[in-house]
Design a protein around this motif. Structure first.
Motif, PDB file in Angstrom:
ATOM      1  N   GLY A 270       0.782  -1.230   0.000  1.00  0.00           N
ATOM      2  CA  GLY A 270       0.000   0.000   0.000  1.00  0.00           C
ATOM      3  C   GLY A 270       0.814   1.279   0.000  1.00  0.00           C
ATOM      4  N   HIS A 271       2.096   1.182  -0.337  1.00  0.00           N
ATOM      5  CA  HIS A 271       2.988   2.350  -0.320  1.00  0.00           C
ATOM      6  C   HIS A 271       3.795   2.439  -1.616  1.00  0.00           C
ATOM      7  CE1 HIS A 271       2.020   2.946   3.891  1.00  0.00           C
ATOM      8  NE2 HIS A 271       2.132   1.641   4.015  1.00  0.00           N
ATOM      9  N   PRO A 272       3.106   2.599  -2.759  1.00  0.00           N
ATOM     10  CA  PRO A 272       3.832   2.598  -4.033  1.00  0.00           C
ATOM     11  C   PRO A 272       4.731   3.812  -4.247  1.00  0.00           C
ATOM     12  CG  PRO A 272       1.556   3.212  -4.386  1.00  0.00           C
ATOM     13  CD  PRO A 272       1.670   2.789  -2.942  1.00  0.00           C
ATOM     14  N   ASP A 273       4.493   4.899  -3.524  1.00  0.00           N
ATOM     15  CA  ASP A 273       5.221   6.142  -3.769  1.00  0.00           C
ATOM     16  C   ASP A 273       6.049   6.640  -2.593  1.00  0.00           C
ATOM     17  OD1 ASP A 273       4.110   6.388  -6.388  1.00  0.00           O
ATOM     18  OD2 ASP A 273       2.249   7.084  -5.467  1.00  0.00           O
ATOM     19  N   ASP A 274       5.863   6.074  -1.404  1.00  0.00           N
ATOM     20  CA  ASP A 274       6.538   6.580  -0.206  1.00  0.00           C
ATOM     21  C   ASP A 274       7.114   5.420   0.588  1.00  0.00           C
ATOM     22  OD1 ASP A 274       5.932   9.437  -0.424  1.00  0.00           O
ATOM     23  OD2 ASP A 274       3.854   8.802  -0.142  1.00  0.00           O
ATOM     24  N   TYR A 275       8.363   5.083   0.311  1.00  0.00           N
ATOM     25  CA  TYR A 275       9.042   4.026   1.047  1.00  0.00           C
ATOM     26  C   TYR A 275      10.537   4.296   1.017  1.00  0.00           C
ATOM     27  CZ  TYR A 275       9.685   2.078  -3.678  1.00  0.00           C
ATOM     28  OH  TYR A 275       9.985   1.901  -5.004  1.00  0.00           O
ATOM     29  N   ARG A 276      11.247   3.673   1.943  1.00  0.00           N
ATOM     30  CA  ARG A 276      12.700   3.822   2.019  1.00  0.00           C
ATOM     31  C   ARG A 276      13.332   2.464   1.778  1.00  0.00           C
ATOM     32  NH1 ARG A 276      14.909   6.966   6.996  1.00  0.00           N
ATOM     33  NH2 ARG A 276      14.282   8.669   5.632  1.00  0.00           N
ATOM     34  N   LEU A 277      14.453   2.473   1.041  1.00  0.00           N
ATOM     35  CA  LEU A 277      15.255   1.272   0.825  1.00  0.00           C
ATOM     36  C   LEU A 277      16.600   1.473   1.497  1.00  0.00           C
ATOM     37  CD1 LEU A 277      14.580   0.658  -2.979  1.00  0.00           C
ATOM     38  CD2 LEU A 277      13.322  -0.226  -1.003  1.00  0.00           C
ATOM     39  N   VAL A 278      17.044   0.461   2.245  1.00  0.00           N
ATOM     40  CA  VAL A 278      18.305   0.567   2.975  1.00  0.00           C
ATOM     41  C   VAL A 278      19.096  -0.728   2.812  1.00  0.00           C
ATOM     42  CG1 VAL A 278      19.393   0.842   5.244  1.00  0.00           C
ATOM     43  CG2 VAL A 278      17.274   2.084   4.717  1.00  0.00           C
ATOM     44  N   PHE A 279      20.354  -0.588   2.390  1.00  0.00           N
ATOM     45  CA  PHE A 279      21.334  -1.665   2.461  1.00  0.00           C
ATOM     46  C   PHE A 279      22.308  -1.285   3.570  1.00  0.00           C
ATOM     47  CE2 PHE A 279      20.639  -2.515  -2.194  1.00  0.00           C
ATOM     48  CZ  PHE A 279      20.430  -3.882  -2.121  1.00  0.00           C
ATOM     49  N   ASN A 280      22.507  -2.127   4.548  1.00  0.00           N
ATOM     50  CA  ASN A 280      23.574  -1.951   5.533  1.00  0.00           C
ATOM     51  C   ASN A 280      24.716  -2.859   5.095  1.00  0.00           C
ATOM     52  OD1 ASN A 280      22.010  -0.244   7.196  1.00  0.00           O
ATOM     53  ND2 ASN A 280      21.035  -2.023   8.130  1.00  0.00           N
ATOM     54  N   THR A 281      25.885  -2.279   4.903  1.00  0.00           N
ATOM     55  CA  THR A 281      27.030  -3.057   4.449  1.00  0.00           C
ATOM     56  C   THR A 281      28.140  -2.955   5.484  1.00  0.00           C
ATOM     57  OG1 THR A 281      26.436  -2.749   2.137  1.00  0.00           O
ATOM     58  CG2 THR A 281      28.715  -3.348   2.592  1.00  0.00           C
ATOM     59  N   GLY A 282      28.379  -4.051   6.192  1.00  0.00           N
ATOM     60  CA  GLY A 282      29.405  -4.106   7.217  1.00  0.00           C
ATOM     61  C   GLY A 282      28.839  -3.890   8.606  1.00  0.00           C
ATOM     62  N   ALA A 283      29.511  -4.463   9.581  1.00  0.00           N
ATOM     63  CA  ALA A 283      29.062  -4.384  10.971  1.00  0.00           C
ATOM     64  C   ALA A 283      28.974  -2.943  11.459  1.00  0.00           C
ATOM     65  CB  ALA A 283      29.993  -5.191  11.874  1.00  0.00           C
ATOM     66  N   GLY A 284      29.901  -2.100  11.032  1.00  0.00           N
ATOM     67  CA  GLY A 284      29.889  -0.709  11.449  1.00  0.00           C
ATOM     68  C   GLY A 284      28.692   0.066  10.954  1.00  0.00           C
ATOM     69  N   ALA A 285      28.050  -0.433   9.908  1.00  0.00           N
ATOM     70  CA  ALA A 285      26.851   0.198   9.359  1.00  0.00           C
ATOM     71  C   ALA A 285      25.577  -0.461   9.872  1.00  0.00           C
ATOM     72  CB  ALA A 285      26.882   0.145   7.833  1.00  0.00           C
ATOM     73  N   GLY A 286      25.722  -1.444  10.752  1.00  0.00           N
ATOM     74  CA  GLY A 286      24.546  -2.091  11.331  1.00  0.00           C
ATOM     75  C   GLY A 286      24.176  -3.423  10.715  1.00  0.00           C
ATOM     76  N   GLN A 287      24.976  -3.947   9.787  1.00  0.00           N
ATOM     77  CA  GLN A 287      24.656  -5.248   9.206  1.00  0.00           C
ATOM     78  C   GLN A 287      24.924  -6.322  10.248  1.00  0.00           C
ATOM     79  OE1 GLN A 287      26.835  -6.317   5.639  1.00  0.00           O
ATOM     80  NE2 GLN A 287      25.483  -8.055   5.226  1.00  0.00           N
ATOM     81  N   THR A 288      23.907  -7.156  10.503  1.00  0.00           N
ATOM     82  CA  THR A 288      24.057  -8.222  11.495  1.00  0.00           C
ATOM     83  C   THR A 288      23.963  -9.612  10.872  1.00  0.00           C
ATOM     84  OG1 THR A 288      21.692  -8.136  12.035  1.00  0.00           O
ATOM     85  CG2 THR A 288      23.195  -6.799  13.402  1.00  0.00           C
ATOM     86  N   VAL A 289      23.353  -9.725   9.709  1.00  0.00           N
ATOM     87  CA  VAL A 289      23.322 -10.982   8.965  1.00  0.00           C
ATOM     88  C   VAL A 289      24.100 -10.728   7.691  1.00  0.00           C
ATOM     89  CG1 VAL A 289      21.878 -12.708   7.825  1.00  0.00           C
ATOM     90  CG2 VAL A 289      21.086 -11.648   9.952  1.00  0.00           C
ATOM     91  N   PHE A 290      25.161 -11.499   7.483  1.00  0.00           N
ATOM     92  CA  PHE A 290      26.065 -11.231   6.371  1.00  0.00           C
ATOM     93  C   PHE A 290      25.683 -12.027   5.127  1.00  0.00           C
ATOM     94  CE2 PHE A 290      27.911  -9.545  10.109  1.00  0.00           C
ATOM     95  CZ  PHE A 290      28.370  -8.320   9.675  1.00  0.00           C
ATOM     96  N   HIS A 291      24.441 -11.802   4.732  1.00  0.00           N
ATOM     97  CA  HIS A 291      23.841 -12.237   3.474  1.00  0.00           C
ATOM     98  C   HIS A 291      23.155 -10.965   2.984  1.00  0.00           C
ATOM     99  CE1 HIS A 291      21.473 -15.393   1.053  1.00  0.00           C
ATOM    100  NE2 HIS A 291      20.938 -14.231   0.696  1.00  0.00           N
ATOM    101  N   ALA A 292      23.507 -10.492   1.810  1.00  0.00           N
ATOM    102  CA  ALA A 292      22.968  -9.222   1.316  1.00  0.00           C
ATOM    103  C   ALA A 292      21.454  -9.170   1.503  1.00  0.00           C
ATOM    104  CB  ALA A 292      23.314  -9.041  -0.155  1.00  0.00           C
ATOM    105  N   HIS A 293      20.967  -8.044   1.983  1.00  0.00           N
ATOM    106  CA  HIS A 293      19.527  -7.860   2.131  1.00  0.00           C
ATOM    107  C   HIS A 293      19.189  -6.376   2.074  1.00  0.00           C
ATOM    108  CE1 HIS A 293      21.224  -7.952   6.221  1.00  0.00           C
ATOM    109  NE2 HIS A 293      20.200  -7.210   6.634  1.00  0.00           N
ATOM    110  N   LEU A 294      18.057  -6.116   1.484  1.00  0.00           N
ATOM    111  CA  LEU A 294      17.554  -4.766   1.289  1.00  0.00           C
ATOM    112  C   LEU A 294      16.345  -4.585   2.190  1.00  0.00           C
ATOM    113  CD1 LEU A 294      17.473  -2.105  -0.303  1.00  0.00           C
ATOM    114  CD2 LEU A 294      16.266  -3.329  -2.119  1.00  0.00           C
ATOM    115  N   HIS A 295      16.392  -3.584   3.060  1.00  0.00           N
ATOM    116  CA  HIS A 295      15.256  -3.269   3.933  1.00  0.00           C
ATOM    117  C   HIS A 295      14.281  -2.383   3.159  1.00  0.00           C
ATOM    118  CE1 HIS A 295      17.216  -4.403   7.844  1.00  0.00           C
ATOM    119  NE2 HIS A 295      18.293  -4.244   7.088  1.00  0.00           N
ATOM    120  N   VAL A 296      13.002  -2.720   3.212  1.00  0.00           N
ATOM    121  CA  VAL A 296      11.927  -1.887   2.678  1.00  0.00           C
ATOM    122  C   VAL A 296      11.154  -1.375   3.894  1.00  0.00           C
ATOM    123  CG1 VAL A 296       9.898  -1.783   1.190  1.00  0.00           C
ATOM    124  CG2 VAL A 296      11.754  -3.392   0.649  1.00  0.00           C
TER     125      VAL A 296
END
Length: 121
Positions: free
Chosen positions: A84-110
Motif C-alpha cells: 500500500g505504499h507505491p510512492d513513499d518508502y525507504r530502501l536501505v542496504f547496511n554493508t558491514g558491521a559498522g553500518a549495522g549489518q548483522t546478517v552477512f547475506h545481502a539484504h535490502l530493507h523496505v
C-alpha cells in the motif's frame, strides 16, 4: 560451504530461510529473490528482500551480478506497492558491521507506513 559463487552457506540465517529450513513470513517469492517480514520491525512495513544466492553484502552482489542488484530494487518496489505504499518508502542496504549489518547475506530493507526522518539513525 563457501559463498564464493553465491552458493548457500550452511550457517547463514537467510540462506536457511531461502531454503525453507527456517520459517519466515514471506510476502513475495521471485525466481532469484525472496521478501519476508523483518522480525524486529522499525516501521509498520519492514520487509527484507534477499537474493536466493548468498553474497555477503550489497557491494558483493553488485560486483558479482549487477542485474541481481537491480532485481532486488525492483522486488522492493513490488513489495512496497503490494503493502500500500507505491510512492513513499525507504530502501536501505547496511554493508558491514559498522553500518549495522548483522546478517552477512545481502539484504535490502523496505520501510514504509510512517514518517521517516533524515538523516536516519
Amino acid at each position: 560451504m563457501s559463498d564464493s559463487q553465491g552458493a548457500p552457506v550452511a550457517d547463514c540465517l537467510f540462506c536457511r530461510i531461502v531454503a525453507g529450513e527456517i520459517p519466515a513470513q514471506i510476502v513475495h517469492r521471485g525466481e532469484r529473490t525472496l521478501a519476508f517480514r523483518d522480525i524486529a520491525p522499525q516501521a509498520p512495513v519492514h520487509v527484507l528482500v534477499v537474493p536466493h544466492a548468498h553474497h555477503p553484502n550489497a557491494a558483493a552482489v553488485a560486483a558479482a551480478d549487477g542485474e541481481l542488484s537491480a532485481e532486488l530494487v525492483r522486488t522492493a518496489a513490488v513489495v512496497a506497492a503490494a503493502e500500500g505504499h507505491p510512492d513513499d518508502y525507504r530502501l536501505v542496504f547496511n554493508t558491514g558491521a559498522g553500518a549495522g549489518q548483522t546478517v552477512f547475506h545481502a539484504h535490502l530493507h523496505v520501510l514504509a507506513g510512517r514518517g521517516l526522518a533524515w538523516p536516519p539513525g
